[in-house]
Write a protein that holds these residues in place. Structure first.
Motif, PDB file in Angstrom:
ATOM      1  N   THR A   2      48.743  11.846 106.163  1.00 23.24           N
ATOM      2  CA  THR A   2      47.765  11.904 107.241  1.00 23.24           C
ATOM      3  C   THR A   2      48.463  11.900 108.587  1.00 23.24           C
ATOM      4  N   ARG A   3      47.851  12.575 109.549  1.00 27.60           N
ATOM      5  CA  ARG A   3      48.333  12.483 110.922  1.00 27.60           C
ATOM      6  C   ARG A   3      47.866  11.163 111.512  1.00 27.60           C
ATOM      7  N   LYS A  23      34.884  21.064 107.398  1.00 31.46           N
ATOM      8  CA  LYS A  23      35.591  22.317 107.654  1.00 31.46           C
ATOM      9  C   LYS A  23      35.807  22.481 109.153  1.00 31.46           C
ATOM     10  N   GLU A  24      36.923  23.069 109.519  1.00 30.76           N
ATOM     11  CA  GLU A  24      37.115  23.473 110.905  1.00 30.76           C
ATOM     12  C   GLU A  24      35.993  24.436 111.288  1.00 30.76           C
ATOM     13  N   LEU A  70      40.131  17.302 106.356  1.00 34.09           N
ATOM     14  CA  LEU A  70      39.772  18.536 107.043  1.00 34.09           C
ATOM     15  C   LEU A  70      40.309  19.773 106.326  1.00 34.09           C
ATOM     16  N   ASP A  71      39.437  20.763 106.167  1.00 36.20           N
ATOM     17  CA  ASP A  71      39.832  22.100 105.743  1.00 36.20           C
ATOM     18  C   ASP A  71      40.021  22.919 107.022  1.00 36.20           C
ATOM     19  N   GLY A  72      41.262  23.016 107.481  1.00 36.56           N
ATOM     20  CA  GLY A  72      41.551  23.718 108.725  1.00 36.56           C
ATOM     21  C   GLY A  72      42.354  22.839 109.663  1.00 36.56           C
ATOM     22  N   ARG A  73      42.218  23.127 110.937  1.00 36.88           N
ATOM     23  CA  ARG A  73      42.999  22.424 111.954  1.00 36.88           C
ATOM     24  C   ARG A  73      42.091  21.656 112.902  1.00 36.88           C
ATOM     25  N   PRO A  74      42.549  20.507 113.389  1.00 43.10           N
ATOM     26  CA  PRO A  74      41.739  19.760 114.366  1.00 43.10           C
ATOM     27  C   PRO A  74      41.688  20.490 115.700  1.00 43.10           C
ATOM     28  N   GLY A  75      40.627  20.222 116.458  1.00 44.62           N
ATOM     29  CA  GLY A  75      40.447  20.864 117.757  1.00 44.62           C
ATOM     30  C   GLY A  75      39.964  19.877 118.797  1.00 44.62           C
ATOM     31  N   VAL A  84      43.887  12.306 110.516  1.00 46.78           N
ATOM     32  CA  VAL A  84      43.510  13.621 109.990  1.00 46.78           C
ATOM     33  C   VAL A  84      44.357  13.919 108.771  1.00 46.78           C
ATOM     34  N   PRO A  86      44.654  16.680 105.160  1.00 45.12           N
ATOM     35  CA  PRO A  86      44.177  17.947 104.608  1.00 45.12           C
ATOM     36  C   PRO A  86      43.327  17.744 103.364  1.00 45.12           C
TER      37      PRO A  86
END
Length: 234
Positions: A2-3, A23-24, A70-75, A84, A86
């Protein structure tokens, strides 16, 4: 891995980990049942607002830790106070099960999705109270469409009862409950909520949470005047 979470100065402690599976919000990948009447870009804006509302709300809920799977990238929608990680797995049932085993334990964990911007801390209070997790306890938040919007498990190993549950069916919630009860777990209900899947769902959720980011985006889209009547009917 995890981040690390960005610091949330007022994040309270609690007995359970809070997990959000999401999902992103990329146009064409999220909230596809909103199109039409909304465009893919508009649907993604609504999804982003719903996710941001959910994450901010859960910062006000007592938690041992908070993880966005998360499926994708954080924003820009990601607030401080969240780790965060994956998503892993093949189907949604496997991804939910892996969320509990990889990021929830040891100890109780409560997982919610990104589809209920009308969520409040009070709705989760029974499952986040210090006495909410006796041995053998599980929590389920039934969705109006027959699924579930929340799932709480006391032990990571209980996630094995999620694998194999058919997802996105009108009987998903009932089948998940049946499997938990068949395993001898004491399943308690959180309040029923309506997932945002259709335009009518979006109108209902916005009306229930008029001060939310989701409601603000919804009002702006309707004010643009280019949507058909089905986008504003409940």
């Amino acid at each position: 891995m995890t981040r690390p979470a960005r610091t949330a100065p007022d994040a309270p402690a609690g007995p359970a980990a809070l997990l959000v599976i999401a999902k992103e919000p990329v146009p064409g990948r999220v909230k596809t049942r909103l199109t039409p009447p909304f465009t893919p870009v508009q649907a993604a804006r609504l999804a982003e607002a719903a996710l941001a509302d959910t994450l901010r709300t859960l910062l006000r809920v007592p938690a041992r830790r908070r993880v966005l799977i998360l499926d994708g990238r954080p924003g820009r929608w990601l607030p401080r106070g969240w780790h965060v990680a994956p998503q892993r797995g093949d189907g949604l049932d496997d991804r939910i099960a892996r969320a509990f085993t990889a990021y929830g334990g040891p100890g109780p964990a409560l997982l919610v999705g990104m589809d209920t911007p009308q969520l409040t801390p009070g709705l989760l209070a029974p499952a986040t109270a210090p006495d909410g997790w006796p041995p053998g306890r599980a929590w389920i938040g039934p969705a109006a469409d027959g699924g579930f919007w929340a799932l709480g498990l006391r032990e990571p190993g209980d996630a094995r009862h999620v694998r194999g549950v058919p997802m996105s069916e009108p009987y998903t919630g009932a089948e998940q409950r049946r499997r938990l009860e068949a395993a001898g777990l004491d399943v308690r209900d959180l309040p029923e909520l309506r997932d945002v899947d259709t335009a009518a769902d979006a109108t209902e959720a916005a009306s229930q949470a008029p001060g939310s980011a989701f409601a603000a985006v919804h009002r702006k889209l309707l004010a643009a005047g280019s949507l058909p009547e089905e986008a504003v009917r409940r």
